[in-house]
Design an enzyme around this catalytic site. Structure first.
Site, PDB file in Angstrom:
ATOM      1  N   SER A 282       3.645  -5.487 -23.190  1.00  0.00           N
ATOM      2  CA  SER A 282       4.887  -4.980 -22.975  1.00  0.00           C
ATOM      3  C   SER A 282       5.499  -5.474 -21.750  1.00  0.00           C
ATOM      4  CB  SER A 282       5.178  -3.349 -22.787  1.00  0.00           C
ATOM      5  OG  SER A 282       4.758  -2.908 -24.070  1.00  0.00           O
TER       6      SER A 282
ATOM      7  N   ASP B 111      15.644  -0.707 -22.496  1.00  0.00           N
ATOM      8  CA  ASP B 111      14.161  -0.677 -22.171  1.00  0.00           C
ATOM      9  C   ASP B 111      14.088  -1.966 -21.273  1.00  0.00           C
ATOM     10  OD1 ASP B 111      11.634   0.129 -22.073  1.00  0.00           O
ATOM     11  OD2 ASP B 111      10.970  -1.151 -23.875  1.00  0.00           O
TER      12      ASP B 111
ATOM     13  N   HIS C   8      10.007   1.133 -19.749  1.00  0.00           N
ATOM     14  CA  HIS C   8       8.816   2.093 -20.083  1.00  0.00           C
ATOM     15  C   HIS C   8       7.667   1.726 -19.231  1.00  0.00           C
ATOM     16  CE1 HIS C   8       7.775  -0.813 -23.282  1.00  0.00           C
ATOM     17  NE2 HIS C   8       6.367  -0.143 -23.046  1.00  0.00           N
TER      18      HIS C   8
END
Length: 493
Positions: free
Chosen positions: A235, A163, A133
């Site tokens: 992230s 992911d 993402h």
């Protein structure tokens, strides 16, 4: 005499003070030494150079109001393409006149910042691991190293299901990859570190403990749960153990505010590296599938069907002519092993099957009618958007039937409905009340089995119900639409 009284009082005060001091000192003397907190400086010095900041850009169209010679272009942006204040041309909607078509100017584009994230080197030839993402829909990817050098990166491949994304920069100088650790060795309470770029603040270090391992959130992978402070921008950054090894990829937070609230989730690095191997080789991930829909096995259902533990994956639907169907898997089976690997949680099955190369023959152990059976299944390839569909059963009306001890009134299932549902027996629920209604059963459901007995007719079903042990719940295998589910129902005494 007065002096003696003062002296005596003074001595008592001194004795009381001494006793108080001794009481204050007693816990200190009895207390055990407090263990010192770990010093993370050497770990950070070792691992920080391997962590990078990732920023992405995207190309978006620019709306050029009036740039095509039409002064009302901006109004059409808000009010629709048919907006016309009454110019020349053919009548438009609501009696308005449409303007003559103006030549369209070429649409302009501009590059805008899209987002920031983190990543880390996994090899000294420039491969970087991050979250899918972070780089999703990016036009350009820029990587900034801890020493300030910036590179334009190439996306090798990404996998939305896990992911995980793999990018690469063209540099072989001063690249320090992280050592890969074993997340299976993690235990609750162990110290871990996160390094990343929260809110764009590069090379930020936070520390905490492992809160849980194998955390199932309903997604494809189980997560490592920690209380390490992770915020937007972290992230894709590494979760590091006290050996300086990466054990996870920081991926998500659970928050009501959008910021850190004490719960962060990381992808186990061993699962991520399996994805990396395929991304590096082909740029995409190929997974196996067997064509079933599954659900959780409750304790009540496990007790009723004779399973020693509430484990495994309950098959709620079998794709017609799919791999599982050809192997003999039936709706209502509980898959307890795949290739001899135990299925502890129902969510284990998709991950284990997904790791099998399509075309491979595998063993499948199912629990059916009170015993385990081993089947052979040839794994197929999972396609994006693949879904199995079956016809739903009809709810033909029938003459009123008598309600039994489960609160069910059932009637015969027609041959046409059985053929459409691809079942050999079963009865149709005409009405549900009492315990059956509380358990969620309703008119139109089809009952295929009771405990470990197939249901063949209304009379046979009612006879089975009359012989139930009223001290324990009964398990009904219920078909609704294209889904089949075990439902626990307590018979009335």
């Amino acid at each position: 005499m007065h002096i003696d009284k003062v002296s005596h009082r003074f001595l008592r005060l001194i004795a009381a003070a001494a006793a108080a001091i001794s009481l204050l000192q007693a816990p200190v003397a009895m207390a055990q030494p407090v263990a010192g907190l770990p010093d993370f400086t050497q770990i950070v010095e070792k691992t920080d150079p391997a962590v990078v900041n990732i920023r992405t850009t995207a190309t978006v169209p620019v709306r050029n109001f009036g740039g095509n010679g039409d002064p009302y272009d901006m109004f059409r942006w808000f009010f629709g393409p048919d907006f016309n204040p009454g110019g020349q041309g053919a009548p438009g909607p609501r009696g308005r006149q449409q303007q003559p078509q103006q030549p369209q100017a070429p649409q302009e584009e501009r590059t805008v910042p899209r987002g920031v994230g983190s990543g880390f080197f996994i090899s000294n030839d420039g491969y970087i691991l991050t979250n899918a993402h972070v780089v999703d829909e990016a036009t350009d990817i820029f990587v900034t190293l801890s020493d300030g050098r910036e590179f334009k990166a190439k996306l090798i491949g990404s996998d939305a299901r896990t992911d995980v994304a793999l990018v690469k920069i063209d540099s072989d100088q001063n690249i320090t990859p992280l050592d890969i650790g074993d997340p299976k060795l993690l235990r609750k309470g162990q110290w871990v570190l996160a390094i990343g770029s929260p809110f764009g603040l590069e090379s930020t270090v936070t520390a905490g403990i492992v809160s849980a391992t194998g955390r199932d959130t309903g997604e494809y992978l189980p997560f490592i749960q920690t209380d390490v402070a992770v915020n937007p921008g972290n992230s894709g950054g590494p979760l590091i153990n006290l050996n300086g090894e990466v054990v996870g990829i920081n991926s998500q937070i659970i928050s009501r505010s959008g910021g850190f609230m004490g719960i962060s989730l990381a992808i186990p690095i061993d699962e991520a590296m399996q994805v990396v191997d395929q991304l590096r080789a082909t740029g995409h991930v190929t997974r196996g599938r067997i064509g079933v829909q599954i659900g959780e096995v409750s304790k009540e259902v496990a007790d009723a069907i004779g399973l020693s533990k509430a484990e495994g994956a309950l098959v709620s639907m079998v794709e017609p002519d799919g791999p599982a169907d050809k192997a003999g898997v039936e709706a209502g089976d509980v898959i307890i092993k795949f290739n001899k690997q135990p299925i502890t949680r129902w969510s284990d099955l998709p991950r284990i099957v997904g790791q099998v190369k399509p075309g491979t023959e595998s063993s499948l152990e199912v629990w059916r009618k009170g015993r385990a059976r081993t089947l052979k299944v040839t794994v197929a390839q999972m396609e994006d958007g693949n879904a199995a569909a079956t016809d739903s059963e009809s709810t033909e009306s029938a003459a009123p039937a008598q309600t039994n001890a489960l609160g069910l009134a059932v009637t015969e299932l027609t041959a046409e409905a059985r053929e459409r549902l691809r079942v050999r027996g079963g009865v149709l629920v005409q009405s549900a009340e009492g315990a059956a209604a509380s358990a969620g059963l309703t008119q139109g459901d089809v009952i295929l089995a009771l405990n470990d007995q197939d249901v063949t007719s209304p009379s046979q079903f009612n006879q089975l119900v009359s012989g139930l042990d009223t001290s324990r719940a009964a398990a009904l295998l219920v078909r609704r639409g294209d889904q089949t589910q075990w439902v626990a129902v307590q018979p009335a005494k």
